[in-house]
Scaffold this motif. Structure first.
Motif: not given
Length: 380
Positions: A273-276, A280-283, A323-325, A327-331
């Protein structure tokens, strides 16, 4: 007006004596006594105790009657291939205490929406033991735009929810007030009351959902819905020149759930799924820098249009993908905006880790029924 003022104080913070109310409302003692007599007689207020900490007779302590009116919130989801519950529902009393919460999967190709909603409300009543008369408000959240003039839901993909006359049918089945709003608008209601939107002059909430996109526009606590309820349907925004040889695409094709999955596969990121895939990428952000860079570049395209038109004090990234991303996505999005667009904005990721749509529906429904009760008191 006197009853309305006193009742508002008993709703928040509540637990007040007659002397407390007299000070808060600046009404005379005889007037407050009459106000309380009428509110108690109507069932909206109850005596909940006595204050023995003062000289003389114990003072009665008053509070809003929590069972005078309950609000049911229902979030209707287009689950797509995610397998998530297609209905989430909760009920709260007049003081805002959540009394019950359930989730359910429904095949709307086989089940009429009115019957599905009736079934989930029956489950809530069975769980809480509430009689039907306590439920005075139903707040429905849908992934679509609601036109209150025609009482019709548009741009909705869940079977049956776009049919004409559906909302009046729901109201007739329950015999109560029914309000409908876009799911992202309700998420913004929750963000204003519970999240990073608290205290902001205004904000734009960009919803990066599991399946779709959405935008909510909060201006000083008021939501912009548009003439037909379609404000914020940003997924339909075209991204092509009319005379271009390239095929027509919309923002949904660039940042929607399917597009996020395709991008993840290009970078070898696992997940169903997109959140998964985003989680995974954020971690492992150091291992997949290009994925976040490209995803953020795409998000910045939508944000550029929002910021250029609205120039909001704050942009909130919300939804399952955001939510899944975290702070990594936010930055990454903040970096993409600086890199690609001559526009400035404060960008934050939502701090709500629960179902924001359902929480916002509870908040909106509770506000609506309280306003209705206050209005009824004033008109009496």
């Amino acid at each position: 007006m006197n009853e309305s003022a006193a009742f508002a104080y008993l709703l928040d913070p509540g637990m007040l004596t007659r002397a407390d109310l007299r000070k808060l409302t600046a009404l005379s003692t005889p007037t407050i006594s009459e106000v309380l007599r009428r509110l108690v007689g109507s069932g909206l207020v109850s005596v909940v105790g006595h204050n023995s900490g003062r000289p003389g007779p114990n003072a009665e302590v008053y509070s809003a009657n929590p069972d005078a009116a309950w609000t049911v919130a229902i979030s209707v989801r287009d689950i797509g291939a995610s397998g998530a519950p297609s209905l989430a529902a909760a009920v709260c009393d007049l003081t805002g205490v959540v009394r019950g919460r359930v989730e359910s999967r429904v095949d709307f190709l086989e089940t009429d929406p009115v019957d599905a909603l009736a079934a989930v409300v029956s489950r809530l009543r069975a769980e809480t033991g509430a009689p039907a008369s306590w439920i005075r408000q139903i707040q429905l959240g849908v992934a679509g735009s609601y036109d209150p003039r025609t009482e019709t839901i548009h741009h909705v993909e869940v079977p049956g929810f776009g049919r004409s006359g559906l909302v009046p049918e729901i109201a007739a089945r329950f015999g109560t007030r029914v309000d409908v709003d876009n799911d992202v608008n309700l998420a913004a209601v929750a963000e204003r009351r519970r999240g990073v939107g608290q205290g902001a002059d205004g904000f734009a909430l960009l919803w990066l959902g599991q399946d779709g996109l959405g935008l909510a526009i909060d201006i000083g606590g008021a939501l912009m819905r548009g003439a037909r309820g379609g404000a914020g349907e940003i997924g339909y925004m075209p991204l092509y020149a009319p005379d271009s040889a390239h095929s027509k695409i919309a923002l949904q094709d660039l940042v929607g759930g399917a597009a996020v999955l395709d991008l993840a596969r290009e970078h070898g990121i696992p997940g169903a799924t997109p959140p998964e895939v985003v989680s995974y990428a954020a971690a492992r952000r150091a291992d997949h820098p290009q994925f976040f860079s490209q995803l953020a570049d795409r998000v910045s395209v939508g944000l550029a249009a929002v910021i250029a038109v609205l120039d909001p004090p704050l942009v909130v990234l919300a939804g399952e993908v955001a939510q899944a991303g975290g702070e990594a996505l936010c930055d990454a999005v903040a970096g993409a905006m600086q890199r690609n667009e001559p526009l400035q904005a404060q960008i934050a990721v939502t701090t709500i880790d629960d179902d924001a749509v359902l929480l916002g529906a509870l908040d909106a429904g509770l506000h609506s029924i309280r306003e209705a009760l206050l209005s009824a008191i004033s008109d009496a």
